[in-house]
Design a protein around this motif. Sequence first.
Motif, mmCIF file in Angstrom:
data_model
loop_
_atom_site.group_PDB
_atom_site.id
_atom_site.type_symbol
_atom_site.label_atom_id
_atom_site.label_comp_id
_atom_site.label_asym_id
_atom_site.label_seq_id
_atom_site.Cartn_x
_atom_site.Cartn_y
_atom_site.Cartn_z
ATOM 1 N N GLY A 139 20.175 -61.314 65.868
ATOM 2 C CA GLY A 139 19.762 -60.694 64.624
ATOM 3 C C GLY A 139 18.333 -60.192 64.625
ATOM 4 O O GLY A 139 17.807 -59.806 63.566
ATOM 5 N N ALA A 140 17.692 -60.157 65.793
ATOM 6 C CA ALA A 140 16.284 -59.731 65.855
ATOM 7 C C ALA A 140 16.118 -58.233 65.692
ATOM 8 O O ALA A 140 15.040 -57.750 65.361
ATOM 9 N N GLY A 141 17.181 -57.444 65.968
ATOM 10 C CA GLY A 141 17.101 -55.988 65.858
ATOM 11 C C GLY A 141 17.245 -55.256 67.174
ATOM 12 O O GLY A 141 17.105 -54.028 67.227
ATOM 13 N N LYS A 142 17.570 -55.978 68.257
ATOM 14 C CA LYS A 142 17.660 -55.364 69.578
ATOM 15 C C LYS A 142 18.748 -54.286 69.625
ATOM 16 O O LYS A 142 18.509 -53.150 70.037
ATOM 17 N N THR A 143 19.951 -54.660 69.215
ATOM 18 C CA THR A 143 21.083 -53.723 69.274
ATOM 19 C C THR A 143 20.884 -52.558 68.311
ATOM 20 O O THR A 143 21.239 -51.411 68.622
ATOM 21 N N THR A 144 20.306 -52.818 67.147
ATOM 22 C CA THR A 144 20.039 -51.744 66.179
ATOM 23 C C THR A 144 19.062 -50.741 66.768
ATOM 24 O O THR A 144 19.238 -49.519 66.629
ATOM 25 N N MET A 145 18.028 -51.211 67.432
ATOM 26 C CA MET A 145 17.049 -50.321 68.037
ATOM 27 C C MET A 145 17.702 -49.429 69.090
ATOM 28 O O MET A 145 17.478 -48.215 69.127
ATOM 29 N N ILE A 146 18.531 -50.036 69.933
ATOM 30 C CA ILE A 146 19.234 -49.257 70.952
ATOM 31 C C ILE A 146 20.158 -48.234 70.295
ATOM 32 O O ILE A 146 20.251 -47.084 70.736
ATOM 33 N N GLY A 147 20.847 -48.648 69.229
ATOM 34 C CA GLY A 147 21.756 -47.739 68.539
ATOM 35 C C GLY A 147 21.048 -46.518 67.984
ATOM 36 O O GLY A 147 21.604 -45.406 67.981
ATOM 37 N N CYS A 148 19.818 -46.668 67.531
ATOM 38 C CA CYS A 148 19.063 -45.528 67.005
ATOM 39 C C CYS A 148 18.762 -44.512 68.100
ATOM 40 O O CYS A 148 18.775 -43.302 67.862
ATOM 41 N N VAL A 149 18.492 -44.981 69.305
ATOM 42 C CA VAL A 149 18.167 -44.077 70.412
ATOM 43 C C VAL A 149 19.414 -43.406 70.958
ATOM 44 O O VAL A 149 19.401 -42.216 71.300
ATOM 45 N N ARG A 179 10.505 -41.832 64.352
ATOM 46 C CA ARG A 179 10.954 -40.922 65.402
ATOM 47 C C ARG A 179 11.420 -41.689 66.628
ATOM 48 O O ARG A 179 10.819 -42.686 67.025
ATOM 49 N N ALA A 180 12.506 -41.205 67.206
ATOM 50 C CA ALA A 180 12.976 -41.688 68.497
ATOM 51 C C ALA A 180 13.197 -40.479 69.387
ATOM 52 O O ALA A 180 13.790 -39.486 68.954
ATOM 53 N N ALA A 181 12.701 -40.535 70.611
ATOM 54 C CA ALA A 181 12.806 -39.395 71.522
ATOM 55 C C ALA A 181 13.203 -39.865 72.905
ATOM 56 O O ALA A 181 12.851 -40.965 73.340
ATOM 57 N N VAL A 182 13.958 -39.029 73.601
ATOM 58 C CA VAL A 182 14.314 -39.250 75.002
ATOM 59 C C VAL A 182 13.800 -38.059 75.789
ATOM 60 O O VAL A 182 14.106 -36.910 75.454
ATOM 61 N N ALA A 183 12.990 -38.325 76.800
ATOM 62 C CA ALA A 183 12.384 -37.263 77.601
ATOM 63 C C ALA A 183 11.655 -36.244 76.725
ATOM 64 O O ALA A 183 11.689 -35.043 76.986
#
Length: 339
Positions: free
Chosen positions: A64-74, A84-88
């Motif tokens: 429940g710390a937010g790890k999976t949510t953070m990945i889901g946003c990216v 903002r989330a950016a890739v390359a």
Amino acid sequence: MLTRSDAGADPVRCHGDDVTSKGALEAVVELKGLTKRYGELKAVDDVSLAIEPGEIFALLGPNGAGKTTMIGCVTGMITGFEGRAAVAGLDVVENYRVTRRMVGLVPQELNWDAFFTVRQVLEFQAGYFGVKPTRGEIDALLDQFSLLEKADANTRWLSGGMKRRLMICKALMHDPVVLFLDEPTAGVDVELRDELWGYVEALRERGTTIVLTTHYLEEAEKLADRVGIINQGRLLRVDDREALLEAFGRRHVSVTLSEIPSPQVLEALGPHQVEVEGRTLTLSYGQTEGDEGGEVDFFLRAIVGAGARVESVEGGRSSLETIFREVLHGDLAQKEAMR
């Protein structure tokens, strides 16, 4: 298969402002003020982070710390976030068609098509990204993950470990720039875990950037170049693995005697904080490899000088697990003090 140049950006030459202790660097994944709310709950709370090309970045935190949510946003699995989330260098909202082709995701849950063969599953997965791999390309990937002999087997007959490896193959079918592994070794045995670690290191050697979430602290300690610690949606600390171990860790030396230490031995140790457990005496000292204060030298000389017979001497330092708990407890204590 899709090559990285096909994805529309050179992952090595993208630029971003790192908000960690390292200063400016080229970032393949960049978060700025990332916040995801569910009503009053902030699952991700104002997170800023830059991940370097080619590194293994471990994201540690309790359930429940937010790890999976953070990945889901990216990765595009979660939308409607702030910041903002950016890739390359490409915004994942404005350029979602490109950025989603640049990332691969291995989720926690096993997810496969139970009515198709292993080869068919990978062909369909590639098709989602407009990729038409040859039979040889699929076989090469399956061979890399020890699944080639199962290529024409129905996926429902695979073992749990084989299904886990198949999940990684699916995520690699479009040759992503960044691979997100969300608890990749959850529920697997020790032997398979070591095997998966080998696959992860091989992927890094070929240039794939890997973001890893894990509950196994030894996993992060073995694989990660850098470590981020997250709790209740907030990123508490980001640092190189070795720098983190050096900054928070303490070294120790343990001496096992031939018999229970006598009062004379304990008195000889003076004011030094020594843990006594049965026949073993343990001294914790400093954070550096050297013993500049002479604590270890004094410790050993005092024991021998008091007439004790030494059976063994062992040294070591704090594990990443110990540091992880220390950072979390420090954060909780700070919140409690602010109430």
